[in-house]
Design a protein around this motif. Sequence first.
Motif, PDB file in Angstrom:
ATOM      1  N   TRP A   4      54.479  -1.883  17.666  1.00 35.01           N
ATOM      2  CA  TRP A   4      55.458  -2.020  16.582  1.00 35.01           C
ATOM      3  C   TRP A   4      56.552  -0.969  16.656  1.00 35.01           C
ATOM      4  CZ3 TRP A   4      56.005  -6.487  14.643  1.00 35.01           C
ATOM      5  CH2 TRP A   4      54.924  -7.358  14.608  1.00 35.01           C
ATOM      6  N   GLU A   8      60.413  -1.967  16.785  1.00 34.66           N
ATOM      7  CA  GLU A   8      61.397  -1.314  15.919  1.00 34.66           C
ATOM      8  C   GLU A   8      62.561  -0.756  16.731  1.00 34.66           C
ATOM      9  OE1 GLU A   8      62.953   0.215  12.236  1.00 34.66           O
ATOM     10  OE2 GLU A   8      61.606  -1.406  12.769  1.00 34.66           O
ATOM     11  N   SER A  17      67.329  -7.838  12.034  1.00 37.69           N
ATOM     12  CA  SER A  17      66.413  -7.573  10.927  1.00 37.69           C
ATOM     13  C   SER A  17      65.065  -8.221  11.208  1.00 37.69           C
ATOM     14  CB  SER A  17      66.988  -8.157   9.636  1.00 37.69           C
ATOM     15  OG  SER A  17      67.039  -9.576   9.731  1.00 37.69           O
ATOM     16  N   TYR A  18      64.082  -7.835  10.413  1.00 37.86           N
ATOM     17  CA  TYR A  18      62.783  -8.483  10.527  1.00 37.86           C
ATOM     18  C   TYR A  18      62.873  -9.931  10.037  1.00 37.86           C
ATOM     19  CZ  TYR A  18      60.464  -4.305  12.093  1.00 37.86           C
ATOM     20  OH  TYR A  18      60.074  -3.235  12.851  1.00 37.86           O
ATOM     21  N   ARG A  19      63.787 -10.209   9.129  1.00 38.16           N
ATOM     22  CA  ARG A  19      64.007 -11.586   8.688  1.00 38.16           C
ATOM     23  C   ARG A  19      64.463 -12.435   9.873  1.00 38.16           C
ATOM     24  NH1 ARG A  19      67.444 -12.134   3.635  1.00 38.16           N
ATOM     25  NH2 ARG A  19      65.385 -11.915   2.744  1.00 38.16           N
ATOM     26  N   GLU A  29      58.993 -14.072   6.778  1.00 36.67           N
ATOM     27  CA  GLU A  29      59.215 -12.633   6.856  1.00 36.67           C
ATOM     28  C   GLU A  29      57.973 -11.879   6.382  1.00 36.67           C
ATOM     29  OE1 GLU A  29      62.598  -9.373   5.507  1.00 36.67           O
ATOM     30  OE2 GLU A  29      62.741 -11.428   4.803  1.00 36.67           O
ATOM     31  N   THR A  30      57.258 -12.448   5.424  1.00 33.52           N
ATOM     32  CA  THR A  30      56.028 -11.844   4.929  1.00 33.52           C
ATOM     33  C   THR A  30      54.978 -11.753   6.026  1.00 33.52           C
ATOM     34  OG1 THR A  30      56.491 -12.771   2.749  1.00 33.52           O
ATOM     35  CG2 THR A  30      54.246 -12.030   3.154  1.00 33.52           C
ATOM     36  N   VAL A  32      55.508 -11.430   9.282  1.00 35.57           N
ATOM     37  CA  VAL A  32      55.887 -10.323  10.176  1.00 35.57           C
ATOM     38  C   VAL A  32      55.597  -8.995   9.505  1.00 35.57           C
ATOM     39  CG1 VAL A  32      57.797  -9.210  11.397  1.00 35.57           C
ATOM     40  CG2 VAL A  32      57.611 -11.693  11.401  1.00 35.57           C
ATOM     41  N   SER A  33      55.918  -8.885   8.232  1.00 33.75           N
ATOM     42  CA  SER A  33      55.667  -7.654   7.492  1.00 33.75           C
ATOM     43  C   SER A  33      54.180  -7.323   7.458  1.00 33.75           C
ATOM     44  CB  SER A  33      56.209  -7.784   6.064  1.00 33.75           C
ATOM     45  OG  SER A  33      55.943  -6.624   5.324  1.00 33.75           O
ATOM     46  N   SER A  34      53.354  -8.333   7.233  1.00 34.82           N
ATOM     47  CA  SER A  34      51.900  -8.113   7.201  1.00 34.82           C
ATOM     48  C   SER A  34      51.380  -7.645   8.553  1.00 34.82           C
ATOM     49  CB  SER A  34      51.180  -9.402   6.808  1.00 34.82           C
ATOM     50  OG  SER A  34      51.525  -9.765   5.509  1.00 34.82           O
ATOM     51  N   ARG A  36      53.069  -6.040  10.845  1.00 36.89           N
ATOM     52  CA  ARG A  36      53.561  -4.667  11.038  1.00 36.89           C
ATOM     53  C   ARG A  36      52.731  -3.664  10.255  1.00 36.89           C
ATOM     54  NH1 ARG A  36      59.064  -4.681   8.837  1.00 36.89           N
ATOM     55  NH2 ARG A  36      58.201  -2.894   7.833  1.00 36.89           N
ATOM     56  N   LYS A  37      52.491  -3.968   8.998  1.00 37.63           N
ATOM     57  CA  LYS A  37      51.753  -3.040   8.138  1.00 37.63           C
ATOM     58  C   LYS A  37      50.315  -2.856   8.595  1.00 37.63           C
ATOM     59  CE  LYS A  37      54.670  -3.613   4.135  1.00 37.63           C
ATOM     60  NZ  LYS A  37      54.823  -4.154   2.795  1.00 37.63           N
TER      61      LYS A  37
END
Length: 95
Positions: A4, A8, A17-19, A29-30, A32-34, A36-37
């Motif tokens: 990640w 980045e 953007s991540y979007r 997008e959620t 991808v965010s999950s 990443r986190k």
Amino acid sequence: MTFWENVETLRKEQNTSYRWLAQKMGVSETTVSSMRKAGTEPRASEAVKIAAALGTTVEFLAGDSNSESSSEPRDNYFSKYVNLKKELSRLLESF
């Protein structure tokens, strides 16, 4: 660097953007965010989609030091795309 962190780095270099990344992958997008986190490497199929969207290889994203570097795009067309995208962003910001 981790998967990640490499994502980045490329994302910032390409001014995306991540979007945008999520749209290219065909996920939310959620999602991808999950991923990443969680901080873990994604499944192979997702890693391939991320690499393709960013114009690199899974090996580079996974941290293979023998793979291409972020400053060496795969081909001339990709390099032109990145430069065009940066210029377009710069022009849009001036309005």
